[in-house]
Design a protein around this motif. Sequence first.
Motif, PDB file in Angstrom:
ATOM      1  N   ARG A 141      42.190  44.666  47.333  1.00 54.74           N
ATOM      2  CA  ARG A 141      42.470  43.827  46.170  1.00 54.74           C
ATOM      3  C   ARG A 141      42.624  44.614  44.873  1.00 54.74           C
ATOM      4  NH1 ARG A 141      42.259  38.506  47.232  1.00 54.74           N
ATOM      5  NH2 ARG A 141      41.423  37.928  49.286  1.00 54.74           N
ATOM      6  N   ALA A 142      43.085  45.832  44.971  1.00 54.38           N
ATOM      7  CA  ALA A 142      43.226  46.668  43.776  1.00 54.38           C
ATOM      8  C   ALA A 142      44.145  46.045  42.736  1.00 54.38           C
ATOM      9  CB  ALA A 142      43.729  48.057  44.156  1.00 54.38           C
ATOM     10  N   PHE A 143      45.177  45.290  43.186  1.00 57.04           N
ATOM     11  CA  PHE A 143      46.128  44.677  42.261  1.00 57.04           C
ATOM     12  C   PHE A 143      46.222  43.164  42.456  1.00 57.04           C
ATOM     13  CE2 PHE A 143      47.502  49.059  42.981  1.00 57.04           C
ATOM     14  CZ  PHE A 143      47.530  49.535  41.675  1.00 57.04           C
ATOM     15  N   SER A 144      45.219  42.575  43.062  1.00 53.56           N
ATOM     16  CA  SER A 144      45.277  41.133  43.325  1.00 53.56           C
ATOM     17  C   SER A 144      45.257  40.342  42.017  1.00 53.56           C
ATOM     18  CB  SER A 144      44.099  40.706  44.199  1.00 53.56           C
ATOM     19  OG  SER A 144      42.872  40.898  43.514  1.00 53.56           O
ATOM     20  N   GLY A 145      45.966  39.222  42.026  1.00 53.70           N
ATOM     21  CA  GLY A 145      45.952  38.350  40.860  1.00 53.70           C
ATOM     22  C   GLY A 145      46.730  38.850  39.668  1.00 53.70           C
ATOM     23  N   ALA A 162      45.836  47.841  51.996  1.00 54.28           N
ATOM     24  CA  ALA A 162      44.485  47.292  52.068  1.00 54.28           C
ATOM     25  C   ALA A 162      44.475  45.764  52.051  1.00 54.28           C
ATOM     26  CB  ALA A 162      43.651  47.829  50.901  1.00 54.28           C
ATOM     27  N   ASP A 163      43.367  45.202  52.494  1.00 57.97           N
ATOM     28  CA  ASP A 163      43.195  43.747  52.479  1.00 57.97           C
ATOM     29  C   ASP A 163      43.379  43.207  51.059  1.00 57.97           C
ATOM     30  OD1 ASP A 163      42.527  44.017  55.129  1.00 57.97           O
ATOM     31  OD2 ASP A 163      40.377  43.649  54.854  1.00 57.97           O
ATOM     32  N   GLY A 164      44.204  42.172  50.940  1.00 56.77           N
ATOM     33  CA  GLY A 164      44.372  41.499  49.658  1.00 56.77           C
ATOM     34  C   GLY A 164      44.958  42.341  48.551  1.00 56.77           C
ATOM     35  N   LEU A 165      45.625  43.441  48.901  1.00 56.34           N
ATOM     36  CA  LEU A 165      46.057  44.404  47.888  1.00 56.34           C
ATOM     37  C   LEU A 165      46.873  43.753  46.775  1.00 56.34           C
ATOM     38  CD1 LEU A 165      46.164  47.328  46.932  1.00 56.34           C
ATOM     39  CD2 LEU A 165      48.188  47.658  48.352  1.00 56.34           C
ATOM     40  N   PHE A 189      49.478  40.359  51.062  1.00 51.58           N
ATOM     41  CA  PHE A 189      50.457  39.772  50.151  1.00 51.58           C
ATOM     42  C   PHE A 189      50.326  38.248  50.098  1.00 51.58           C
ATOM     43  CE2 PHE A 189      52.180  43.799  51.634  1.00 51.58           C
ATOM     44  CZ  PHE A 189      52.605  44.381  50.456  1.00 51.58           C
ATOM     45  N   ALA A 190      49.176  37.741  50.440  1.00 48.04           N
ATOM     46  CA  ALA A 190      48.984  36.289  50.480  1.00 48.04           C
ATOM     47  C   ALA A 190      49.256  35.661  49.115  1.00 48.04           C
ATOM     48  CB  ALA A 190      47.563  35.960  50.923  1.00 48.04           C
TER      49      ALA A 190
END
Length: 304
Positions: A141-145, A162-165, A189-190
């Motif tokens: 999730r480094a760049f999530s949101g 990674a998960d949720g990147l 990429f969700a």
Amino acid sequence: GTLYDAAYNVISNDLFGYPQWLEAGKKYYYCTGAATEKATYTFRLEKANLMNGYSYDIMNGYATITGYFGTDSVLSIPNTVYHAGNGLPVENIERSAFSRQDMTGVTIPANVSRISAGAFSGCTKLQSIVLPDTVHYINDRAFSGCSALTRAKLSEECTRIADGLFAGCTSLKEIKIPSGVTNIGWEAFAGCVELKKVIIPSSVTRIQADAFKNCQALTIYGFTGSSAETYAQQKGIPFVPLTAGKKGDINEDGVVDREDAELLMRELCQLVTLTDAQKALAEVVNDGVLNNKDVVDILRTPAA
């Protein structure tokens, strides 16, 4: 967990970071459960190392950027910090270091090799990110949101998405997975509802089931018989086959472009090591050697 002040007022329950305005010398509580003394860790903040608004830690002769306290909207993270009279390279960006900040752009220096979890999560004004090829590890999730993010160029040294990147990056329209990546993680990429094109190389052998969850506009570009094609078929996602073994297509993304020329230049400068198969694709002049002539020929292609 949850962060409380000395009077047990809730400060944050953010999974990936806590406000950067916590004050040095004051008491705080971190609770993994209810706000009771038995479930509490007590700590005080020490004064941070600061240089030009960037906070940092020092370990084993290199620096880790831990936060930013300035007012610039376009950031250029320093490649060196000067600590106790010594210039030390910046190699890491800490967990949640820039989370929820108002930056519109950021330049990451070529020394950086690791970006930790949630480092830029929730930066809703960030529009573009280009990672240098020194970055080989990017955590969850480094760049999530980053809902304004329209462009993201990943390092060719990355081996895992990674998960949720990029989860929740609702403006991202296209991305190319680097040729060394083998795994695309859970919900990587969700919720990227504007994502229309993803190029997946043959190196990818595993794509988690929900990697592209709620990406309704998506078309996957990949190679026939690859994991990308199998995944697209299983999920009912449109699939466009790429041509394998095309001369000049060093990163094997189906397109001969400037990125292939840059990759060959890095090989010639001994900054990366191409595989034998990649070297064969790079030898476009057919004179038996790899040199600048091959770079020039690649740059002459229309896509470059």
